[in-house]
Design an enzyme around this catalytic site. Structure first.
Site, PDB file in Angstrom:
ATOM      1  N   ILE A 136      15.421 -16.987   5.516  1.00  0.00           N
ATOM      2  CA  ILE A 136      15.558 -18.438   4.987  1.00  0.00           C
ATOM      3  C   ILE A 136      16.379 -19.094   5.938  1.00  0.00           C
ATOM      4  CG2 ILE A 136      16.709 -19.874   2.966  1.00  0.00           C
ATOM      5  CD1 ILE A 136      16.825 -17.178   1.319  1.00  0.00           C
ATOM      6  N   LYS A 205      28.376 -12.849   5.767  1.00  0.00           N
ATOM      7  CA  LYS A 205      27.354 -14.220   5.596  1.00  0.00           C
ATOM      8  C   LYS A 205      27.977 -15.148   4.769  1.00  0.00           C
ATOM      9  CE  LYS A 205      23.425 -10.932   5.635  1.00  0.00           C
ATOM     10  NZ  LYS A 205      22.521 -10.031   4.884  1.00  0.00           N
TER      11      LYS A 205
HETATM   12  N1  HSE Z   1      21.518  -5.206   5.600  1.00  0.00           N
HETATM   13  C1  HSE Z   1      21.315  -6.760   5.389  1.00  0.00           C
HETATM   14  C2  HSE Z   1      20.774  -6.894   3.895  1.00  0.00           C
HETATM   15  C3  HSE Z   1      20.257  -7.080   6.506  1.00  0.00           C
HETATM   16  O1  HSE Z   1      20.357  -6.101   3.255  1.00  0.00           O
HETATM   17  O2  HSE Z   1      20.877  -8.115   3.800  1.00  0.00           O
HETATM   18  C4  HSE Z   1      19.859  -8.631   6.453  1.00  0.00           C
HETATM   19  O3  HSE Z   1      21.131  -9.553   6.937  1.00  0.00           O
END
Ligand code: HSE
Ligand code: NAP
Length: 441
Positions: A136, A205
């Site tokens: 995305i 994130k």
């Molecule tokens: N381990 C991460 C997830 C990978 O499962 O979202 C993608 O950033």
């Protein structure tokens, strides 16, 4: 046509995906960008490891420095993960004035300030679209497409592994350990899967999104974080019965604070937690390794972005978007065309989680005896927390049975306090389970 040579440090899930996608769509990208993109060097850790992608022997090495320092490499792609060697890789490339593309949210979270300062010092740029929500293009959306908005709320399913696990627990009644093994096999999980399961990847994130949206650094260590380790199939089933689906959410909400001279001081509520999402809300139907991010802007209103949040191809798509930006910047000699990260000029603070108000779901394992419920209700009444729904499946007198309570709005601090008191009741036989309800009003 201008040639831009790429050096990959990391040829695993993401690096292999970039190789394959560029082989498929390199000509299309060249036609679109007017730039011919070639991967000319690849660094891996173990030259003998069997790989699904056959990199030509002559371009592969186990010496990352030789890739970064190769004068023919114009753009360095850091796709190895981790925060120690990866930091060295990025700093070395920036020192040499080479733009860097990274998919590494852990690195940005821990060393972002240093790395963006280095990119400014050496008049180059650091691109990181793949660091949040896989395929995305949410970084571009927040940084560029929604530049004319004050962002008032972000609600995201940003960890593909946890969403995959929760989906299979709900649909198949599968257990966490089995599904995690599948997520690892499919290339979704981090090398250290507790980063996924315990919410740290989602916090990294969410911190990046909060920083971008609000213009000051929001580090994961300041983000209250809960993962999905303690979510049981029982809670998933009860949530379903009540009209909800449990999702791991990264939440960023603007909090209006301050009057007079303090007016305008930015305060944001940022947290990662599993929550009961009403089945009528679109996030409840985001399944498997898909991610979705709902962004509310004061001008645009509600927006929603959906796509695969992990895996080789989806992530490669975002890496190639950054490669396109880096190549165009090189072509036009405009290395700061894409703004790097947060403004570093805005002052802001994180609203204390203890003061955050929401409705709650609690599950208690209690001995089925007359009076037990009255005692729990008395403690809640004293804490001024109202009950909206109770479910007590039929059991036999004296047996331990689950009791589910849906509670009206309460502060996190008040909930923690009353839950401590409830846990001490002799008829309560296991640690109470507390899950926030996110009504999305
Ligand atoms: N381990 C991460 C997830 C990978 O499962 O979202 C993608 O950033
Ligand atoms: P991966 O499959 O484990 O690949 C890592 C690669 O880096 C491997 O090729 C490894 O070499 C190489 N490597 C490790 N240490 C090295 C060193 N010292 N020198 C040279 N090469 C080295 O990991 P991945 O899943 O591709 O993830 C890479 C990055 O992307 C991480 O930051 C991750 O968080 C991020 N990311 C992943 C996904 C996803 O869905 N997987 C999605 C978004 C972002 P060997 O192959 O020889 O071991």
């Amino acid at each position: 046509m201008q040639l831009v040579n790429l050096g990959l440090v990391g040829g695993g899930t993401v690096g292999g995906g970039v190789w394959t996608a560029l082989a498929r769509n390199g000509a299309l990208m060249a036609a679109r960008l007017g730039v011919d993109l070639q991967i000319v060097r690849v660094a891996v850790r173990d030259l003998k490891k069997p790989r699904s992608v056959a990199f030509p022997d002559k371009i592969v090495t186990d010496d990352w420095r030789s890739v970064v320092r190769d004068p023919s490499v114009h753009v360095v792609l850091e796709l190895m993960g981790g925060t120690t060697t990866a930091r060295e890789v990025v700093l070395e490339a920036l020192r040499l004035g080479k733009p860097v593309v990274t998919a590494n949210k852990a690195l940005l979270s821990r060393h972002g300030e240093e790395l963006f300062a280095a990119s400014a010092k050496h008049s180059t740029n650091l691109y990181y679209e793949a660091s949040v929500a896989g395929g995305i293009p949410i970084i571009k959306i927040l940084r560029e497409s929604l530049a004319g908005n004050r962002i008032t709320q972000i609600a995201g399913i940003v960890n593909g592994t946890c969403n995959y696990i929760l989906t299979r627990m709900k649909l198949e009644g599968a257990d966490l350990a089995t599904v995690l093994a599948d997520a690892q096999r499919l290339g979704y999980a981090e090398a250290e899967p507790s980063l996924d399961i315990d919410g740290h990847d989602a916090a990294q994130k969410t911190g990046i999104l909060a920083s971008l949206a609000h213009g000051f650094w929001v580090k994961p260590e300041f983000i209250p974080t809960e993962g999905i380790r303690n979510i049981s199939p029982l809670d998933i089933q009860f949530a379903q019965r009540l009209g909800y689906t449990i999702k791991l959410l990264g939440m960023v909400k603007e909090v209006v604070r301050g009057t007079g001279a303090k007016k305008g001081l930015r305060s944001i509520q940022v947290a990662v937690y599993p929550a009961l999402v009403p089945n009528g809300h679109v996030l409840a139907s985001v399944n498997h390794a898909y991610n979705a991010i709902a962004v509310r802007g004061d001008v645009v209103g509600e927006t929603l972005f959906y796509g695969r949040g992990a895996g080789s191809d989806a992530t490669a798509s975002s890496v190639l978007s950054d490669v396109a930006d880096a190549a165009l910047d090189l072509k036009h000699g405009s290395n700061r065309r894409v703004p790097p990260f947060v403004s570093h000029t805005v002052r802001g603070s994180i609203f204390p989680i203890s003061e955050v108000v929401s409705p709650y779901y609690i599950r208690l394992m209690v001995v089925d005896r007359p009076g037990v419920f009255a005692r729990i209700a008395t403690l809640l009444a004293r804490a001024k927390i109202g009950i909206s729904t109770i479910i007590q499946p039929e059991g036999h007198a004296g047996e331990v049975v689950p009791v589910i309570l849906m509670l009206h709005d309460a502060t996190h601090a008040a909930m923690q306090k009353v839950l401590g008191q409830i846990a001490k009741l002799p008829l309560v036989k296991a640690s109470p389970v507390l899950i926030r309800v996110e009504p999305f009003e």
